[in-house]
Design a protein around this motif. Structure first.
Motif, PDB file in Angstrom:
ATOM      1  N   LYS A 140      -1.270  23.166   1.297  1.00  0.00           N
ATOM      2  CA  LYS A 140      -0.060  23.696   0.819  1.00  0.00           C
ATOM      3  C   LYS A 140       1.005  22.594   1.114  1.00  0.00           C
ATOM      4  CE  LYS A 140      -0.796  28.500   2.228  1.00  0.00           C
ATOM      5  NZ  LYS A 140      -0.528  29.541   3.194  1.00  0.00           N
ATOM      6  N   GLN A 141       2.111  22.630   0.203  1.00  0.00           N
ATOM      7  CA  GLN A 141       3.207  21.895   0.222  1.00  0.00           C
ATOM      8  C   GLN A 141       3.837  21.595   1.621  1.00  0.00           C
ATOM      9  OE1 GLN A 141       3.919  19.573  -1.998  1.00  0.00           O
ATOM     10  NE2 GLN A 141       5.868  18.717  -0.778  1.00  0.00           N
ATOM     11  N   ASN A 142       4.002  22.809   2.334  1.00  0.00           N
ATOM     12  CA  ASN A 142       4.606  22.676   3.800  1.00  0.00           C
ATOM     13  C   ASN A 142       3.595  21.906   4.564  1.00  0.00           C
ATOM     14  OD1 ASN A 142       6.744  24.016   2.886  1.00  0.00           O
ATOM     15  ND2 ASN A 142       6.145  26.180   3.884  1.00  0.00           N
ATOM     16  N   ASP A 143       2.447  22.102   4.492  1.00  0.00           N
ATOM     17  CA  ASP A 143       1.342  21.417   5.231  1.00  0.00           C
ATOM     18  C   ASP A 143       1.254  19.833   5.254  1.00  0.00           C
ATOM     19  OD1 ASP A 143       0.542  23.906   6.580  1.00  0.00           O
ATOM     20  OD2 ASP A 143      -1.197  23.975   5.006  1.00  0.00           O
ATOM     21  N   LYS A 144       1.535  19.608   3.808  1.00  0.00           N
ATOM     22  CA  LYS A 144       1.711  18.160   3.493  1.00  0.00           C
ATOM     23  C   LYS A 144       2.726  17.598   4.162  1.00  0.00           C
ATOM     24  CE  LYS A 144      -0.700  18.233  -0.856  1.00  0.00           C
ATOM     25  NZ  LYS A 144      -0.612  17.908  -2.306  1.00  0.00           N
ATOM     26  N   LEU A 145       4.061  18.256   4.100  1.00  0.00           N
ATOM     27  CA  LEU A 145       5.285  17.667   4.960  1.00  0.00           C
ATOM     28  C   LEU A 145       5.115  17.631   6.460  1.00  0.00           C
ATOM     29  CD1 LEU A 145       7.906  19.881   2.675  1.00  0.00           C
ATOM     30  CD2 LEU A 145       7.768  17.348   2.726  1.00  0.00           C
ATOM     31  N   ILE A 146       4.304  18.480   6.733  1.00  0.00           N
ATOM     32  CA  ILE A 146       4.215  18.611   8.369  1.00  0.00           C
ATOM     33  C   ILE A 146       3.345  17.409   8.694  1.00  0.00           C
ATOM     34  CG2 ILE A 146       3.158  19.854  10.082  1.00  0.00           C
ATOM     35  CD1 ILE A 146       4.305  22.348   8.809  1.00  0.00           C
ATOM     36  N   GLU A 147       2.357  17.365   8.017  1.00  0.00           N
ATOM     37  CA  GLU A 147       1.256  16.122   8.375  1.00  0.00           C
ATOM     38  C   GLU A 147       1.998  14.822   8.188  1.00  0.00           C
ATOM     39  OE1 GLU A 147      -3.199  14.779   7.287  1.00  0.00           O
ATOM     40  OE2 GLU A 147      -1.990  15.878   5.802  1.00  0.00           O
ATOM     41  N   LYS A 148       2.642  14.760   7.215  1.00  0.00           N
ATOM     42  CA  LYS A 148       3.435  13.559   7.038  1.00  0.00           C
ATOM     43  C   LYS A 148       4.547  13.049   8.060  1.00  0.00           C
ATOM     44  CE  LYS A 148       5.746  10.767   3.233  1.00  0.00           C
ATOM     45  NZ  LYS A 148       6.160  10.868   1.574  1.00  0.00           N
ATOM     46  N   PHE A 149       5.216  14.095   8.425  1.00  0.00           N
ATOM     47  CA  PHE A 149       6.254  14.087   9.390  1.00  0.00           C
ATOM     48  C   PHE A 149       5.439  13.696  10.877  1.00  0.00           C
ATOM     49  CE2 PHE A 149       8.475  16.433  12.970  1.00  0.00           C
ATOM     50  CZ  PHE A 149       9.645  15.749  12.822  1.00  0.00           C
ATOM     51  N   LEU A 150       4.613  14.403  11.199  1.00  0.00           N
ATOM     52  CA  LEU A 150       3.670  14.222  12.482  1.00  0.00           C
ATOM     53  C   LEU A 150       3.096  12.776  12.421  1.00  0.00           C
ATOM     54  CD1 LEU A 150       2.305  17.573  13.065  1.00  0.00           C
ATOM     55  CD2 LEU A 150       4.186  16.632  14.066  1.00  0.00           C
ATOM     56  N   ASN A 151       2.434  12.308  11.655  1.00  0.00           N
ATOM     57  CA  ASN A 151       2.026  11.061  11.557  1.00  0.00           C
ATOM     58  C   ASN A 151       3.207  10.030  11.705  1.00  0.00           C
ATOM     59  OD1 ASN A 151      -0.706  11.784  11.085  1.00  0.00           O
ATOM     60  ND2 ASN A 151      -0.558  11.548   8.789  1.00  0.00           N
ATOM     61  N   GLN A 152       4.257  10.146  10.971  1.00  0.00           N
ATOM     62  CA  GLN A 152       5.305   9.094  11.165  1.00  0.00           C
ATOM     63  C   GLN A 152       5.931   9.009  12.447  1.00  0.00           C
ATOM     64  OE1 GLN A 152       6.336   6.866   8.862  1.00  0.00           O
ATOM     65  NE2 GLN A 152       7.137   6.054  10.713  1.00  0.00           N
ATOM     66  N   TYR A 153       5.964  10.338  13.245  1.00  0.00           N
ATOM     67  CA  TYR A 153       6.245  10.502  14.526  1.00  0.00           C
ATOM     68  C   TYR A 153       5.518   9.886  15.564  1.00  0.00           C
ATOM     69  CZ  TYR A 153       8.480  12.317  18.688  1.00  0.00           C
ATOM     70  OH  TYR A 153       9.622  12.535  19.793  1.00  0.00           O
ATOM     71  N   LYS A 154       4.165   9.843  15.290  1.00  0.00           N
ATOM     72  CA  LYS A 154       3.102   9.055  16.134  1.00  0.00           C
ATOM     73  C   LYS A 154       3.464   7.454  15.786  1.00  0.00           C
ATOM     74  CE  LYS A 154      -0.701  12.372  15.937  1.00  0.00           C
ATOM     75  NZ  LYS A 154      -1.922  12.786  15.411  1.00  0.00           N
TER      76      LYS A 154
END
Length: 199
Positions: free
Chosen positions: A2-16
């Motif tokens: 889902k679009q929301n899942d993609k946003l979340i994954e991208k955000f968490l990866n960048q935070y890492k």
């Protein structure tokens, strides 16, 4: 996905990536929270606080029912901040330990000794009302003062600023700084103490 899942994954990866950059530049034990409270430009702090809180909410939400979704702008902010950290030339001001508590002749010797232990430091500066260093208490001085119940005011009379007391300018590149130094406003012993460096 889902679009929301993609946003979340991208955000968490960048935070890492941000976490890794902070640790690379400031040390393995440094966290984003430490960076937020000690190093970040004041205008960026509120947004980083929001991103950190959002990241914690997502990671620690057991049901994965996300009521808050990171935006592309939030992820972009983290990316720009990561790039800024990695490309910066760190100065002594960037890496110094900012003293949350300063000790003067009026303080109790026991409190100064506790500060020495809690800061994992073998030296504690004693300052005057203008934050100019009067002397440096090392563990030997503190131990002797505590055992003999000598006040800070009396002990300072026997402590001199010797060759081991090294001051540096805030703008000095961190790599050029000695292993132990005191950061003062203009790099001399007679100006305001800003922080300390222990490598």
């Amino acid at each position: 996905m889902k679009q929301n899942d993609k946003l979340i994954e991208k955000f968490l990866n960048q935070y890492k990536e941000l976490e890794q950059a902070v640790r690379k530049i400031y040390g393995e034990n440094y966290t984003v929270w430490d960076y937020e409270n000690n190093q970040i430009d004041i205008e960026d702090k509120p947004l980083l606080t929001q991103c950190r809180s959002l990241r914690n909410f997502i990671v620690h939400n057991p049901n994965k029912n996300y009521y808050l979704i990171p935006t592309e702008d939030a992820t972009l902010f983290l990316k720009e901040l990561t790039d800024k950290i990695l490309s910066s030339v760190l100065s002594c001001k960037d890496k110094m330990l900012r003293l949350r508590k300063f000790y003067t002749e009026k303080d109790k010797i026991y409190d100064v000794a506790c500060a020495c232990k809690s800061n994992n430091s073998y030296m504690v500066p004693i300052i005057d009302d203008n934050k100019i260093v009067l002397g440096i208490f090392n563990t030997n001085v503190l131990l002797n003062a505590v055992i003999n119940e000598i006040s800070v005011k009396k002990t300072i009379k026997y402590v001199t600023l010797d060759k081991n007391f090294i001051t540096v300018k805030p703008t000095l590149p961190y790599e050029e700084c000695p292993n132990c130094a005191y950061v003062t406003e203009d790099g001399t012993k007679n100006t305001k103490l800003l922080g300390v460096i222990y490598k």
